[in-house]
Design an enzyme around this catalytic site. Structure first.
Site, mmCIF file in Angstrom:
data_model
loop_
_atom_site.group_PDB
_atom_site.id
_atom_site.type_symbol
_atom_site.label_atom_id
_atom_site.label_comp_id
_atom_site.label_asym_id
_atom_site.label_seq_id
_atom_site.Cartn_x
_atom_site.Cartn_y
_atom_site.Cartn_z
ATOM 1 N N TYR A 1 9.113 18.463 20.218
ATOM 2 C CA TYR A 1 10.139 17.693 19.524
ATOM 3 C C TYR A 1 11.502 18.374 19.570
ATOM 4 C CZ TYR A 1 6.556 14.465 18.116
ATOM 5 O OH TYR A 1 5.550 13.530 18.144
ATOM 6 N N ASP B 1 14.883 7.774 18.101
ATOM 7 C CA ASP B 1 16.240 8.217 18.420
ATOM 8 C C ASP B 1 17.245 7.547 17.483
ATOM 9 O OD1 ASP B 1 17.291 5.643 19.640
ATOM 10 O OD2 ASP B 1 15.632 6.020 21.020
ATOM 11 N N HIS C 1 8.773 4.537 12.804
ATOM 12 C CA HIS C 1 7.990 5.703 13.219
ATOM 13 C C HIS C 1 8.714 7.028 13.005
ATOM 14 C CE1 HIS C 1 5.633 2.751 15.989
ATOM 15 N NE2 HIS C 1 5.236 2.714 14.741
ATOM 16 N N GLY D 1 12.017 -4.674 24.341
ATOM 17 C CA GLY D 1 11.596 -3.387 24.852
ATOM 18 C C GLY D 1 10.302 -2.856 24.274
ATOM 19 N N THR D 2 9.354 -3.730 23.977
ATOM 20 C CA THR D 2 8.084 -3.268 23.425
ATOM 21 C C THR D 2 6.922 -3.957 24.127
ATOM 22 O OG1 THR D 2 6.665 -3.208 21.458
ATOM 23 C CG2 THR D 2 8.323 -4.943 21.550
ATOM 24 N N SER D 3 5.853 -3.191 24.336
ATOM 25 C CA SER D 3 4.651 -3.720 24.998
ATOM 26 C C SER D 3 3.749 -4.468 24.033
ATOM 27 C CB SER D 3 3.866 -2.565 25.627
ATOM 28 O OG SER D 3 3.486 -1.631 24.625
#
Length: 227
Positions: free
Chosen positions: A54, A90, A105, A170-172
């Site tokens: 990280y 981010d 998250h 932008g997400t699966s």
């Protein structure tokens, strides 16, 4: 009164900015098995590895910039009451100018005590073993790891339930509970789904438009459709 525009963003939102995702093919994140660096088990086994991982992700943030997709979302605050719910850790939405951002998250630029998840500190430098809270408890990344609860999910549901327009970008749609958020939108709410490799969506009662393109391309197109 402005319409409420809700954005659900995932890793593909920041990919154009140079932040790598781990959802493609091999399931590795920057060369690491996810469970080694993003789980309580990984932390217990090798906290130094986790901290180093990280630290590198945090340092990378200062080398990247918001992309046009982030900027368009921020600009839409002139027309709409915009709320961003992001799976990303981010700060690119904020740096682009978005003022209502909920991180499902966690955040790379924050750390928290291992004994008190509500003891959260801003953190922009490396975090090492020996960095503690005022009670001497080790600090850890303020990240929701696999196997941990998502504290912000109830607030996210409340936001989606009151949306007038929903954009999923932008997400699966494979990581839960975030992937189920769109199902809380009212049935008459239009949904735009932007992703280079969009998942197949079944049984969504809403008007749905799927755009197989990058975040920036998709947001350029969708902004012209919004009313």
């Amino acid at each position: 009164m402005k319409k409420k525009l809700v954005i659900l963003s995932g890793a593909g939102m920041s990919a154009e900015s140079g932040i790598k995702t781990f959802r493609d093919a091999d399931g590795l994140w920057e060369g690491h098995d996810i469970m080694e660096v993003a789980s309580p088990i990984g932390w217990d086994k090798n906290p130094e590895l986790v901290l180093d991982f990280y630290n590198k992700r945090r340092a990378q943030l200062f080398e990247v910039h918001p992309n046009r997709g982030h900027e368009i979302i921020a600009e839409l605050e002139n027309q709409f009451d915009v709320h961003v719910i992001t799976q990303n850790v981010d700060d690119l939405h904020e740096r682009a100018g978005s003022t209502n951002v909920l991180h499902l998250h966690g955040e790379l630029l924050k750390v928290r005590s291992i004994t008190n998840e509500n003891h959260i500190l801003d953190w922009k430098t490396d975090l090492i073993l020996g960095d503690t809270d005022k009670h001497g408890n080790q600090l850890r990344p303020h990240i929701v790891w696999f196997g941990e609860a998502v504290p912000a999910i109830d607030e996210a549901i409340d936001i989606v339930e009151t949306a007038d327009i929903l954009i999923v970008i932008g997400t699966s749609l494979q990581v839960y509970p975030a992937a189920g958020l769109m199902n809380y939108a009212k049935q008459d709410v239009p949904v735009y789904y932007i992703d280079l490799k969009p998942a197949t969506i079944y049984d969504l009662p809403n008007p749905l438009e799927v755009l197989s393109m990058t975040a920036s391309e998709g947001m350029e197109l969708v902004k012209g459709k919004l009313r």
